[in-house]
Design a protein around this motif. Structure first.
Motif, PDB file in Angstrom:
ATOM      1  N   ASN A  56       0.850  -1.192   0.000  1.00 11.93           N
ATOM      2  CA  ASN A  56       0.000   0.000   0.000  1.00 11.93           C
ATOM      3  C   ASN A  56       0.884   1.240   0.000  1.00 11.93           C
ATOM      4  OD1 ASN A  56       0.350   1.087   2.907  1.00 11.93           O
ATOM      5  ND2 ASN A  56      -0.172  -1.076   3.247  1.00 11.93           N
ATOM      6  N   ALA A  57       0.326   2.372  -0.378  1.00 13.08           N
ATOM      7  CA  ALA A  57       1.115   3.591  -0.597  1.00 13.08           C
ATOM      8  C   ALA A  57       1.876   4.014   0.655  1.00 13.08           C
ATOM      9  CB  ALA A  57       0.206   4.724  -1.072  1.00 13.08           C
ATOM     10  N   THR A  58       1.229   3.946   1.813  1.00 15.39           N
ATOM     11  CA  THR A  58       1.870   4.402   3.046  1.00 15.39           C
ATOM     12  C   THR A  58       3.073   3.536   3.402  1.00 15.39           C
ATOM     13  OG1 THR A  58      -0.267   5.216   3.865  1.00 15.39           O
ATOM     14  CG2 THR A  58       1.499   4.933   5.474  1.00 15.39           C
ATOM     15  N   SER A  59       2.919   2.237   3.365  1.00 12.78           N
ATOM     16  CA  SER A  59       4.023   1.333   3.697  1.00 12.78           C
ATOM     17  C   SER A  59       5.158   1.466   2.690  1.00 12.78           C
ATOM     18  CB  SER A  59       3.529  -0.111   3.733  1.00 12.78           C
ATOM     19  OG  SER A  59       2.510  -0.276   4.692  1.00 12.78           O
ATOM     20  N   TRP A 343       1.397   5.229  -7.337  1.00 11.80           N
ATOM     21  CA  TRP A 343       0.365   4.793  -6.394  1.00 11.80           C
ATOM     22  C   TRP A 343      -0.907   5.631  -6.479  1.00 11.80           C
ATOM     23  CZ3 TRP A 343       5.143   5.448  -3.071  1.00 11.80           C
ATOM     24  CH2 TRP A 343       5.928   4.300  -3.140  1.00 11.80           C
TER      25      TRP A 343
END
Length: 499
Positions: A56-59, A343
């Motif tokens: 995912n974008a945050t990770s 992303w």
């Protein structure tokens, strides 16, 4: 207070087990990549970007950000122990780090580098947290003419590096400018100083030149002066507690780290600057204002702290224009920008409102990642300093191989090998005849930025130079340059008159 509450929410996101694992993995990879000469944060992030495709974008951005600032830690290792900067921001670290190693204090140099990296990075992250968007707007005010003025101010500060031989320093500076102009002219597209060699059309790359000037020349000096080789230190007991610097040295490093942390963050925010220019400028500034400024370059912890705090704070500062404006401040930030777009995220002022979880999760992870990088970097000090115990007849071939690998890895071209070898000969003879290498490298780094922005300034103003006396920021910066250049002459005249 709103930023503080958002930051706490970001910590709740970044401190999940998965995101902590990504930060730790990114930090380890960053340190390893940074310690390998020639790879650097730009190539490291580009090579490791595919690892994040299914995250995912945050990770994903947490991992890439950890690689970025972890690289700043790792770049100092080879610079301090082998005199081969792992990345271009570590050039100035080698100026004092390697002399400290030769004095039998490699642990103290590594300890100082790690602590300065941590506190410098923390200052940068704090400024990013509370002033990031505002500083990004200020950074947007720096157009081509302002950047030219900043670079001229930086170039004029070379005089602070010249020491007791200004004539030799100026020759080295002019040599750096000449080397920087090799390649295609940015305005006309005509080749300069290529002598018909197609491989030189893209210019001389910094990494192979630096590896040659610092690393390969050092090997040549080892063979020329065996009695001064670092293998003399192999019988010294090396323990972790021996790496801790004295209270006096820590007190001297504290204001240096604070100055470099603030200035480094500001320079990192400016478009096109990056950690390399930040390290150069902060080293020069601290050499000028520090009580021990005349000892910079001879091997003191304060010199290491000046450079390392600067490049880590600049790495944090680069995220302000990246997130708030979508403007990458360096090549590595451009890779991160491509990741954001991949992303489906659009950097800009609305990103903090529409994707607040992403932004504040990233910023909070930088605090956690910085602590993890410090812990990992400190843990490997006992292992790293054992490199000094290896006899020169064994370490020299390893250094030569690293020089060749690092130079080739910069762009996978044989031309870089030749540049490294020529840089090694150049560095060897400059050191032999006591010509300083730092003014040459600083001029080499700054000249392309000056030239590029000078062209832009004239193009945006129909060929008129009026931008340089009609824009307030430009005028102020040029005035400061004039004052700094005239001040030593005035002070010298005043002292002579008093006598």
């Amino acid at each position: 207070m709103e930023n503080f509450s958002l930051l706490l929410h970001g910590f709740a996101l970044s401190c999940t087990p998965y995101n902590l694992l990504m930060a730790a993995c990114g930090g380890i990879l960053g340190i390893l990549v940074g310690a390998m000469p020639g790879i650097g944060s730009l190539l490291g992030c580009a090579l490791l970007l595919p690892l994040t495709f299914k995250m995912n974008a945050t990770s994903a951005i947490i991992m890439l950000a950890a690689i970025y600032y972890g690289n700043m830690y790792g770049g100092a290792f080879s610079a301090i122990l082998l005199n081969i900067p792992g990345d271009s921001p570590a050039i100035m670290t080698a100026m004092d780090g390697y002399p400290l190693t030769q004095k039998g204090r490699p642990g103290a140099a590594l300890f100082t580098a790690n602590m300065a990296s941590f506190f410098g990075g923390t200052i940068g992250i704090l400024i990013l947290t509370f002033l990031g968007t505002a500083l990004a707007d200020i950074g947007l005010m720096f157009g081509p003419s302002e950047m030219v003025a900043v670079m001229i101010l930086s170039l004029s500060s070379i005089s602070w590096l010249l020491g007791d031989s200004p004539s030799k320093g100026m020759i080295a500076t002019m040599l750096g400018i000449i080397i920087a102009t090799i390649g295609l002219d940015g305005a006309t597209g005509m080749p300069r100083f290529t002598f018909g060699n197609i491989s030189l059309l893209s210019g001389i790359q910094l990494v192979p030149l630096v590896i040659g000037v610092f690393g390969f020349s050092q090997v040549m000096q080892m063979f020329a002066k065996k009695e001064k080789d670092v293998s003399e230190l192999r019988d010294k007991k090396l323990r972790l507690r021996d790496a801790v610097i004295t209270k006096k040295e820590a007190a001297e490093c504290a204001p240096t780290i604070a100055r470099s942390g603030v200035l480094g963050t500001i320079v990192g925010i400016l478009p096109g600057s990056g950690a390399t220019i930040s390290a150069f400028l902060c080293y020069i500034m601290n050499k000028k204002v520090s009580k021990r400024g005349k000892e910079f370059g001879s091997g003191i912890p304060e010199g290491v702290a000046a450079s390392e705090a600067a490049n880590n704070s600049a790495a944090a500062g680069a995220f302000a224009p990246l997130l708030a404006l979508g403007i990458p401040g360096s090549g590595t930030a451009a890779v991160l920008l491509s990741g954001l777009m991949m992303w489906g995220l659009t950097p800009g002022p609305q990103l903090f409102t529409e994707q607040s979880d992403f932004c504040w999760g990233l910023i909070s992870s930088m605090y956690v990642g910085n602590i993890l990088c410090l812990a990992m970097a400190m843990a490997v000090i006992p292992l790293l300093v054992r490199l000094i115990s290896v006899p020169s007849k064994l370490i020299s071939p390893v250094v030569v191989v690293l020089c060749f690998i690092g130079a080739f890895a910069a762009s996978n071209e044989m031309t870089n090998i030749y540049i490294m070898l020529i840089g090694g000969l150049l560095g060897y003879f400059m050191n032999k005849y006591e010509y300083p290498t730092s003014p040459m490298l600083l001029a080499f780094v700054l000249t392309p930025t000056i030239e590029k922005n000078l062209y832009r300034a004239f193009m945006t103003n129909n060929g008129s130079a009026s931008l340089f006396w009609t824009k307030p920021i430009t005028v102020c910066l040029l005035a400061v340059t004039a004052i700094l250049m005239l001040a030593p002459q005035v002070m010298r005249a005043v002292k002579a008159r008093r006598k």
